[in-house]
Design a protein around this motif. Structure first.
Motif, PDB file in Angstrom:
ATOM      1  N   ALA A  26      89.637  21.809-106.186  1.00 60.17           N
ATOM      2  CA  ALA A  26      89.757  22.545-104.918  1.00 60.17           C
ATOM      3  C   ALA A  26      88.515  23.367-104.621  1.00 60.17           C
ATOM      4  O   ALA A  26      88.176  23.575-103.456  1.00 60.17           O
TER       5      ALA A  26
ATOM      6  N   ASP B 170      85.495  22.637-105.875  1.00 62.87           N
ATOM      7  CA  ASP B 170      84.318  21.821-106.178  1.00 62.87           C
ATOM      8  C   ASP B 170      83.216  22.054-105.153  1.00 62.87           C
ATOM      9  O   ASP B 170      83.475  22.155-103.958  1.00 62.87           O
TER      10      ASP B 170
ATOM     11  N   ALA C 292      83.074  19.766-102.189  1.00 66.36           N
ATOM     12  CA  ALA C 292      84.183  19.909-101.254  1.00 66.36           C
ATOM     13  C   ALA C 292      83.961  21.075-100.298  1.00 66.36           C
ATOM     14  O   ALA C 292      84.164  20.952 -99.095  1.00 66.36           O
ATOM     15  N   ILE C 293      83.551  22.198-100.840  1.00 67.48           N
ATOM     16  CA  ILE C 293      83.480  23.410-100.011  1.00 67.48           C
ATOM     17  C   ILE C 293      82.071  23.737 -99.568  1.00 67.48           C
ATOM     18  O   ILE C 293      81.814  24.804 -99.024  1.00 67.48           O
ATOM     19  N   ASP C 294      81.154  22.825 -99.750  1.00 68.66           N
ATOM     20  CA  ASP C 294      79.768  23.085 -99.399  1.00 68.66           C
ATOM     21  C   ASP C 294      79.621  23.321 -97.906  1.00 68.66           C
ATOM     22  O   ASP C 294      80.256  22.662 -97.083  1.00 68.66           O
ATOM     23  N   LEU C 295      78.786  24.272 -97.551  1.00 68.25           N
ATOM     24  CA  LEU C 295      78.593  24.610 -96.142  1.00 68.25           C
ATOM     25  C   LEU C 295      77.109  24.712 -95.797  1.00 68.25           C
ATOM     26  O   LEU C 295      76.740  25.371 -94.835  1.00 68.25           O
TER      27      LEU C 295
ATOM     28  N   MET D 148      83.619  31.217 -99.740  1.00 68.17           N
ATOM     29  CA  MET D 148      84.741  30.287 -99.650  1.00 68.17           C
ATOM     30  C   MET D 148      85.402  30.107-101.019  1.00 68.17           C
ATOM     31  O   MET D 148      86.628  30.120-101.137  1.00 68.17           O
TER      32      MET D 148
ATOM     33  N   MET E   6      87.146  21.866 -93.455  1.00 65.68           N
ATOM     34  CA  MET E   6      87.230  22.388 -94.826  1.00 65.68           C
ATOM     35  C   MET E   6      88.516  21.928 -95.497  1.00 65.68           C
ATOM     36  O   MET E   6      88.521  21.514 -96.663  1.00 65.68           O
TER      37      MET E   6
ATOM     38  N   ASN F   9      88.161  18.374 -96.579  1.00 67.30           N
ATOM     39  CA  ASN F   9      87.296  18.227 -97.748  1.00 67.30           C
ATOM     40  C   ASN F   9      88.018  18.600 -99.036  1.00 67.30           C
ATOM     41  O   ASN F   9      87.924  17.888-100.041  1.00 67.30           O
ATOM     42  N   ILE F  10      88.708  19.721 -98.995  1.00 69.97           N
ATOM     43  CA  ILE F  10      89.382  20.187-100.204  1.00 69.97           C
ATOM     44  C   ILE F  10      90.502  19.213-100.581  1.00 69.97           C
ATOM     45  O   ILE F  10      90.661  18.843-101.745  1.00 69.97           O
TER      46      ILE F  10
ATOM     47  N   SER G  54      89.104  16.105-102.106  1.00 72.72           N
ATOM     48  CA  SER G  54      88.628  16.385-103.463  1.00 72.72           C
ATOM     49  C   SER G  54      89.790  16.401-104.454  1.00 72.72           C
ATOM     50  O   SER G  54      89.705  15.837-105.552  1.00 72.72           O
ATOM     51  N   ILE G  55      90.878  17.012-104.062  1.00 73.14           N
ATOM     52  CA  ILE G  55      92.050  17.081-104.947  1.00 73.14           C
ATOM     53  C   ILE G  55      92.669  15.698-105.125  1.00 73.14           C
ATOM     54  O   ILE G  55      93.015  15.290-106.239  1.00 73.14           O
TER      55      ILE G  55
END
Lengths: 159, 159
Positions: free
Chosen positions: A126, A128, A131-134, A143, B143, B146-147, B150-151
């Motif tokens: 979750a 990673d 995944a959360i790159d902005l 984030m 977002m 993406n999360i 990823s999960i």
DNA sequence: CATTCTTTGACTAATATTGACTATTATTAT
DNA sequence: ATAATAATAGTCAATATTAGTCAAAGAATG
């Protein structure tokens, strides 16, 4: 001081009303405007009462739905006995969290038997980086902190 | 008062009615106007219920026919194996994901025994609106997508 | 007095309901 | 056969019905 009932404000009265119901029930489901009408306050005051008095720290989770047949449901949950770890982890996070620190936190949770290996893996997925790159390292750390705190708050209770 | 507020919205009632039939049958075949008449709503509300509550993501496929003897058939989908479920969910997400759709996905994971209740709530905490909010609804949905992806990818090899 | 907590209401967001209009298929009439 | 009509379901946008947010004003507290 002798007569303590008299100095309750309306938010306190609403809180008491809801908690009296919750003394006999696991949850209470209300229509916001109805409760507002009952106490003759604007509807948004119900949100104020809920936000200040029915937090997860106090052992309540709240969910709601808008639109026709909308509602607010307040549910009592059983808080875990040993929450100090969670409290201190949340306090330590603050508003930014690096990848390295997040891994330490997950390890701590595992060491304290608050999560198992599989849950650890889900949490790491979750937050990673990809995944959360902005495209902005600061935002990514913010984030990551937000997500981690949300998960830690979830771990406060059982079920 | 306490546990139950009698007023559910009609869409929820229609959903429940159909799902009760589907609990005992692989499929349900209706005449739209009949169901609309049964619940005293306009026929197009049946479409609303189907579009919001019987999506492919939730494990239903819907087919219909117009004209005389027309019908709407809702069929429970049998998902083949775990990887297929995950793949089709990932494929269905695309690059944005609403809160509602994310809840549907988590429900599907649970229904297919890919996650348990506790894992479901950890995932929901990770994509909670307040956690991933960015003062921008589009970004929040990106977002969330993406999360979730990823999960889901993690679950593929986590077993 | 300064600070924090409460109260209020204007504005926003999400979801549900409705109905006018469109599209498709079946049936009937020519 | 073909055309007209009837009998369905689909789409979409307007409206209704809720709850949420936020900041300003007011009250209480120390």
């Amino acid at each position: 001081m002798g007569d303590e009932m008299a100095d309750e404000n309306i938010s306190d009265l609403i809180e008491r009303y809801l908690k009296e119901i919750l003394a006999d029930n696991e949850q209470v489901k209300i229509r916001r405007s109805e409760i507002a009408g009952l106490f003759d306050v604007v509807p948004s005051q119900i949100n104020y009462v809920i936000n200040t008095r029915f937090t997860i720290q106090n052992g309540y989770i709240v969910e709601s739905k808008r639109g026709g047949g909308g509602y607010i449901r307040i549910e009592k949950v059983r808080l875990l006995d040993d929450i100090d770890v969670l409290d201190s982890l949340i306090a330590a996070i603050g508003n930014k969290l690096s990848k390295r620190d997040s891994e330490t936190i997950v390890q701590t949770l595992y060491n304290n038997d608050l999560i198992n290996r599989r849950e650890a893996s889900i949490i790491l997925a979750a937050i990673d980086k990809d995944a959360i790159d902005l495209n902005n390292n600061d935002l990514t750390d913010i984030m990551r902190a937000n997500i981690m705190i949300s998960i830690l708050n979830r771990l406060r209770y059982e079920g």
